[in-house]
Scaffold this motif. Structure first.
Motif, PDB file in Angstrom:
ATOM      1  N   ASN A  58       0.831  -1.211   0.000  1.00  0.00           N
ATOM      2  CA  ASN A  58       0.000   0.000   0.000  1.00  0.00           C
ATOM      3  C   ASN A  58       0.865   1.260   0.000  1.00  0.00           C
ATOM      4  OD1 ASN A  58       0.962   0.037   2.601  1.00  0.00           O
ATOM      5  ND2 ASN A  58      -1.035  -0.113   3.587  1.00  0.00           N
ATOM      6  N   SER A  59       2.163   1.075  -0.283  1.00  0.00           N
ATOM      7  CA  SER A  59       3.069   2.236  -0.362  1.00  0.00           C
ATOM      8  C   SER A  59       4.194   1.942  -1.354  1.00  0.00           C
ATOM      9  CB  SER A  59       3.644   2.559   1.022  1.00  0.00           C
ATOM     10  OG  SER A  59       4.370   1.444   1.506  1.00  0.00           O
ATOM     11  N   PHE A  60       3.834   1.695  -2.603  1.00  0.00           N
ATOM     12  CA  PHE A  60       4.785   1.309  -3.652  1.00  0.00           C
ATOM     13  C   PHE A  60       5.850   2.396  -3.801  1.00  0.00           C
ATOM     14  CE2 PHE A  60       5.267   0.023  -8.362  1.00  0.00           C
ATOM     15  CZ  PHE A  60       6.067  -1.062  -8.038  1.00  0.00           C
ATOM     16  N   SER A  61       7.116   2.032  -3.536  1.00  0.00           N
ATOM     17  CA  SER A  61       8.190   3.028  -3.562  1.00  0.00           C
ATOM     18  C   SER A  61       9.510   2.383  -3.967  1.00  0.00           C
ATOM     19  CB  SER A  61       8.320   3.696  -2.195  1.00  0.00           C
ATOM     20  OG  SER A  61       8.684   2.722  -1.227  1.00  0.00           O
ATOM     21  N   ALA A  62      10.564   3.187  -3.997  1.00  0.00           N
ATOM     22  CA  ALA A  62      11.860   2.798  -4.550  1.00  0.00           C
ATOM     23  C   ALA A  62      12.478   1.560  -3.896  1.00  0.00           C
ATOM     24  CB  ALA A  62      12.824   3.972  -4.469  1.00  0.00           C
ATOM     25  N   VAL A 142      16.293 -12.907 -10.963  1.00  0.00           N
ATOM     26  CA  VAL A 142      15.561 -12.038 -11.874  1.00  0.00           C
ATOM     27  C   VAL A 142      14.685 -11.153 -10.994  1.00  0.00           C
ATOM     28  CG1 VAL A 142      13.886 -11.965 -13.750  1.00  0.00           C
ATOM     29  CG2 VAL A 142      15.626 -13.749 -13.702  1.00  0.00           C
ATOM     30  N   VAL A 143      14.713  -9.838 -11.259  1.00  0.00           N
ATOM     31  CA  VAL A 143      14.108  -8.871 -10.342  1.00  0.00           C
ATOM     32  C   VAL A 143      13.113  -7.966 -11.062  1.00  0.00           C
ATOM     33  CG1 VAL A 143      14.623  -6.977  -8.743  1.00  0.00           C
ATOM     34  CG2 VAL A 143      16.263  -8.863  -9.023  1.00  0.00           C
ATOM     35  N   ALA A 144      12.011  -7.677 -10.382  1.00  0.00           N
ATOM     36  CA  ALA A 144      11.078  -6.618 -10.781  1.00  0.00           C
ATOM     37  C   ALA A 144      11.013  -5.669  -9.600  1.00  0.00           C
ATOM     38  CB  ALA A 144       9.700  -7.184 -11.090  1.00  0.00           C
ATOM     39  N   GLU A 145      11.300  -4.404  -9.839  1.00  0.00           N
ATOM     40  CA  GLU A 145      11.325  -3.438  -8.743  1.00  0.00           C
ATOM     41  C   GLU A 145      10.612  -2.152  -9.147  1.00  0.00           C
ATOM     42  OE1 GLU A 145      15.441  -2.705  -7.936  1.00  0.00           O
ATOM     43  OE2 GLU A 145      15.750  -1.650  -9.818  1.00  0.00           O
ATOM     44  N   HIS A 146      10.271  -1.362  -8.143  1.00  0.00           N
ATOM     45  CA  HIS A 146       9.613  -0.079  -8.377  1.00  0.00           C
ATOM     46  C   HIS A 146      10.452   0.750  -9.347  1.00  0.00           C
ATOM     47  CE1 HIS A 146       8.749   4.183  -7.506  1.00  0.00           C
ATOM     48  NE2 HIS A 146       7.503   3.754  -7.363  1.00  0.00           N
ATOM     49  N   GLY A 147       9.798   1.344 -10.325  1.00  0.00           N
ATOM     50  CA  GLY A 147      10.522   2.155 -11.300  1.00  0.00           C
ATOM     51  C   GLY A 147       9.808   3.450 -11.632  1.00  0.00           C
ATOM     52  N   GLY A 148       8.861   3.841 -10.835  1.00  0.00           N
ATOM     53  CA  GLY A 148       8.090   5.049 -11.120  1.00  0.00           C
ATOM     54  C   GLY A 148       8.391   6.158 -10.141  1.00  0.00           C
ATOM     55  N   VAL A 149       7.463   7.068 -10.068  1.00  0.00           N
ATOM     56  CA  VAL A 149       7.558   8.221  -9.177  1.00  0.00           C
ATOM     57  C   VAL A 149       7.144   7.788  -7.773  1.00  0.00           C
ATOM     58  CG1 VAL A 149       6.650  10.538  -8.761  1.00  0.00           C
ATOM     59  CG2 VAL A 149       6.989   9.730 -11.108  1.00  0.00           C
ATOM     60  N   ASN A 150       7.896   8.212  -6.753  1.00  0.00           N
ATOM     61  CA  ASN A 150       7.520   7.929  -5.366  1.00  0.00           C
ATOM     62  C   ASN A 150       6.379   8.861  -4.956  1.00  0.00           C
ATOM     63  OD1 ASN A 150       9.338   5.862  -4.791  1.00  0.00           O
ATOM     64  ND2 ASN A 150      10.947   7.298  -4.259  1.00  0.00           N
ATOM     65  N   LEU A 151       5.195   8.291  -4.786  1.00  0.00           N
ATOM     66  CA  LEU A 151       4.026   9.037  -4.343  1.00  0.00           C
ATOM     67  C   LEU A 151       3.445   8.340  -3.125  1.00  0.00           C
ATOM     68  CD1 LEU A 151       2.262   9.569  -7.793  1.00  0.00           C
ATOM     69  CD2 LEU A 151       3.554  11.263  -6.505  1.00  0.00           C
ATOM     70  N   PRO A 152       2.808   9.072  -2.211  1.00  0.00           N
ATOM     71  CA  PRO A 152       2.197   8.423  -1.047  1.00  0.00           C
ATOM     72  C   PRO A 152       0.947   7.642  -1.439  1.00  0.00           C
ATOM     73  CG  PRO A 152       1.697  10.763  -1.044  1.00  0.00           C
ATOM     74  CD  PRO A 152       2.650  10.531  -2.183  1.00  0.00           C
ATOM     75  N   ASP A 153       0.645   6.636  -0.657  1.00  0.00           N
ATOM     76  CA  ASP A 153      -0.602   5.870  -0.788  1.00  0.00           C
ATOM     77  C   ASP A 153      -0.796   5.227  -2.159  1.00  0.00           C
ATOM     78  OD1 ASP A 153      -1.268   6.634   1.840  1.00  0.00           O
ATOM     79  OD2 ASP A 153      -2.096   8.523   1.094  1.00  0.00           O
ATOM     80  N   VAL A 154       0.272   4.683  -2.736  1.00  0.00           N
ATOM     81  CA  VAL A 154       0.151   3.958  -4.002  1.00  0.00           C
ATOM     82  C   VAL A 154       0.030   2.470  -3.682  1.00  0.00           C
ATOM     83  CG1 VAL A 154       1.268   3.327  -6.165  1.00  0.00           C
ATOM     84  CG2 VAL A 154       1.417   5.672  -5.319  1.00  0.00           C
TER      85      VAL A 154
END
Length: 191
Positions: A58-62, A142-154
């Motif tokens: 509930n907090s998708f981030s870097a 093999v990795v999948a990681e956050h790659g977008g903008v850090n925003l709250p409540d994602v």
């Protein structure tokens, strides 16, 4: 002239991590060769159904990532994919791999692959990496990681994390004959 096809290509699954696996604990441990940071077991995975489990945050981030260990062969083309969805636009994943004995030796495959902004109970969308080949046989992460903008409540839901290999199969040979069994041509001419 129209050439004959000599081979066909298809993608074969090397490994898939489906979070509905009953071995997964609520903190997504319990499955050998899988690691995560920032995720837990959640509902409404790829299909959107409540009982379809997924990796949820509930907090998708870097710092958030999922990884699986796979055995890869040199010279074979591979791709990584997953089904994902988020509740806010501008979110993405990066795909990468690293040799299991040296996880700091990361090779980035694809950056900022956009995730679909869908309602949690809608089916997600599949995203995939660029095709890649390793230079040596062995075990890799093999990795999948956050790659977008850090925003709250994602809120992010990732499911069906998969590695596939491109397989080329020879096509059966084709020969054309007339009614008497004589060869017609070695190629076909199209008008």
């Amino acid at each position: 002239m129209v050439p004959f096809l000599t081979s066909a290509q298809s993608w074969d699954t090397v490994r898939i991590v489906d979070f509905s696996n009953p071995s997964f604990t609520d903190s997504l441990t319990g499955v050998q060769g899988f690691a995560q940071q920032g995720f837990e077991k959640g509902n409404n995975g790829a299909s959107g159904n409540f009982n379809d489990l997924c990796a949820f945050t509930n907090s998708f981030s870097a710092q958030d990532r999922i990884a699986m260990r796979v055995s890869l062969l040199a010279g074979v083309d591979y791709r990584v994919s997953l089904n994902g969805k988020v509740n806010r636009a501008g979110q993405a994943v990066n795909f990468a791999y690293a040799p299991a004995p040296n996880p700091q030796q990361v090779t980035v495959l694809s950056l900022s692959i956009s995730l679909a902004d869908f309602n949690y109970n809608d089916p997600g969308a599949t995203v995939e990496s660029s095709t890649f080949a390793v230079t040596a046989d062995g075990n890799y992460w093999v990795v999948a990681e956050h790659g977008g903008v850090n925003l709250p409540d994602v809120f992010a839901r990732l499911d069906n994390f998969m590695v596939e290999a491109l397989e080329e199969a020879p096509m059966p040979s084709l020969s054309l004959t007339d009614n008497d069994g004589n060869p017609i041509a070695s190629s076909i001419e199209a008008e």
